[in-house]
Design a protein around this motif. Sequence first.
Motif, PDB file in Angstrom:
ATOM      1  N   ASP A 326       0.843  -1.077  -0.075  1.00 34.12           N
ATOM      2  CA  ASP A 326       0.103   0.070  -0.107  1.00 34.12           C
ATOM      3  C   ASP A 326       0.750   1.252   0.083  1.00 34.12           C
ATOM      4  OD1 ASP A 326      -1.798   2.092   0.370  1.00 34.12           O
ATOM      5  OD2 ASP A 326      -2.590   1.233   2.176  1.00 34.12           O
ATOM      6  N   SER A 328      -0.512   4.523  -0.713  1.00 32.29           N
ATOM      7  CA  SER A 328      -1.456   5.432  -0.598  1.00 32.29           C
ATOM      8  C   SER A 328      -0.878   6.697  -0.028  1.00 32.29           C
ATOM      9  CB  SER A 328      -3.030   5.041  -0.577  1.00 32.29           C
ATOM     10  OG  SER A 328      -2.846   4.232   0.943  1.00 32.29           O
ATOM     11  N   GLY A 331       0.426   9.834  -1.951  1.00 35.56           N
ATOM     12  CA  GLY A 331      -0.379  10.776  -2.518  1.00 35.56           C
ATOM     13  C   GLY A 331       0.148  10.365  -4.071  1.00 35.56           C
ATOM     14  N   TRP A 332       0.391   9.347  -4.554  1.00 34.84           N
ATOM     15  CA  TRP A 332       0.846   9.088  -5.842  1.00 34.84           C
ATOM     16  C   TRP A 332      -0.403   8.514  -6.885  1.00 34.84           C
ATOM     17  CZ3 TRP A 332       5.599   5.901  -4.520  1.00 34.84           C
ATOM     18  CH2 TRP A 332       6.746   6.854  -4.070  1.00 34.84           C
ATOM     19  N   ASP A 334      -4.327   6.760  -7.485  1.00 37.77           N
ATOM     20  CA  ASP A 334      -5.246   5.250  -7.335  1.00 37.77           C
ATOM     21  C   ASP A 334      -4.137   4.327  -7.717  1.00 37.77           C
ATOM     22  OD1 ASP A 334      -7.247   6.438  -6.175  1.00 37.77           O
ATOM     23  OD2 ASP A 334      -8.469   6.093  -7.764  1.00 37.77           O
ATOM     24  N   ASN A 335      -3.385   4.643  -8.892  1.00 41.40           N
ATOM     25  CA  ASN A 335      -2.366   3.538  -9.513  1.00 41.40           C
ATOM     26  C   ASN A 335      -1.210   4.006  -9.323  1.00 41.40           C
ATOM     27  OD1 ASN A 335      -1.533   1.525 -11.033  1.00 41.40           O
ATOM     28  ND2 ASN A 335      -2.449   1.998 -13.010  1.00 41.40           N
ATOM     29  N   PRO A 336      -0.344   4.107  -8.461  1.00 42.35           N
ATOM     30  CA  PRO A 336       0.977   4.358  -8.190  1.00 42.35           C
ATOM     31  C   PRO A 336       1.840   3.837  -9.053  1.00 42.35           C
ATOM     32  CG  PRO A 336       0.270   3.175  -5.955  1.00 42.35           C
ATOM     33  CD  PRO A 336      -0.737   3.388  -7.027  1.00 42.35           C
ATOM     34  N   ALA A 359      -6.844   0.178  -5.118  1.00 42.32           N
ATOM     35  CA  ALA A 359      -6.386   1.644  -5.093  1.00 42.32           C
ATOM     36  C   ALA A 359      -5.445   1.964  -4.329  1.00 42.32           C
ATOM     37  CB  ALA A 359      -7.440   2.654  -4.850  1.00 42.32           C
ATOM     38  N   GLY A 360      -4.211   2.759  -4.797  1.00 40.17           N
ATOM     39  CA  GLY A 360      -3.139   3.166  -4.031  1.00 40.17           C
ATOM     40  C   GLY A 360      -2.287   1.957  -4.009  1.00 40.17           C
ATOM     41  N   HIS A 361      -2.459   0.881  -4.220  1.00 39.42           N
ATOM     42  CA  HIS A 361      -1.477  -0.356  -4.074  1.00 39.42           C
ATOM     43  C   HIS A 361      -0.736  -0.855  -5.298  1.00 39.42           C
ATOM     44  CE1 HIS A 361      -4.253  -0.769  -0.881  1.00 39.42           C
ATOM     45  NE2 HIS A 361      -3.628  -1.732  -0.169  1.00 39.42           N
TER      46      HIS A 361
END
Length: 386
Positions: A326, A328, A331-332, A334-336, A359-361
Amino acid sequence: MSVTPLQALPLDELRQRTSTKWRKYGEDVLPFFVAETDYALAPGITRVLTRAVQLGDTGYTPPDPGVREAFAGFAQRRWAWSVDPSDVFWTGDVMMGVVEILRTVIEPGDRVVVMPPVYPPFYDTVEEAGGVVERVPLAATDAGWAIDLTGVEAALAGGARAVLLCNPHNPTGTVHTRESLAALAEVAKRFGATVISDEIHGPLTYAPTAFIPFLAASDAARRVGYAVTSASKTFNLAGLKCAVMVAGGDTQRAALRSLPWEVEWRTGLFGALSNVAAYSPESDEWLASLLAALDANRRLLAELLAEHVPLARYLPPDAGFLAWVDLSAYGWGDNPAVKVLRDAKVALHHGPLFGAEGAGHVRINFGCAPELLREAVERIGALTRS
């Protein structure tokens, strides 16, 4: 007895491979996305494939390639699971097997439970079989993830006809307990539903956790279930196309026997040969060395993230070589993985493809050399300071 960890191949050799992992991106990118590992094949597999090439043994897969007996022997040695060889059937890969079984147990438009975040092809497989996905997310706690039995029961009470189980779970690496599997089987039996268990990561379970095959969990599990698995993830054989489908009882055995003959013919000869070699006692030592290497890497990843990406949340998996991370907090988006690829030149699997819960993972493949894993995490860490 101590086991020597398996050593990954050098990067310059790996870049000579032509598989997806090493051809999707340029040489400036470190690939950690697809579930391919970076080790040489088990010696028994290399030997049987080399001999086949020397003989020009590249024809059709025979009616009985020895897969059923080899798998039954492996299951007994690894998990004390007594499998009747007559309950074992084969096809090209696990998702092929899942689709064909689903087609026999649901009608078009029936709902099928999946448990996100989960391996992206699960969604496509249900649709290919004519079903409709019914999402029942895993229950998340600080200690890990578990089957949401209340949610599954509600879905089946509402008319869902099947459950597509991932055991061990991809991407979280969760190994479901005997108690939760038995409880799932009881719920499925009560509503006349079928459970299809994808168990491809089972051989990669780390001690002291014990992998429990769904069909070995209880009598109810055998009455409602199928297992579909392969040596392909553990032994890096995905391109050779062989998987097994295991029937829980008479009804399931009859269903598998009724499948179109082409289902079996999709099995590649090299896939059958290599699966038999992988499941043989000769490959047990290689597997022990692989597990030692992967166990060290899952722990190393925790240390590297703590040092370089300290806001990342990661629980080392109980099985497999895939890490669910994770990001998240940075702040990158939903799709870092998009930012990580663009700015760090590290290719990770996209979290949202596993479901909204992703999301965020990102998913990181740590089946590689420790040095390569370190370089990748250091590159990602540099983004947190930019």
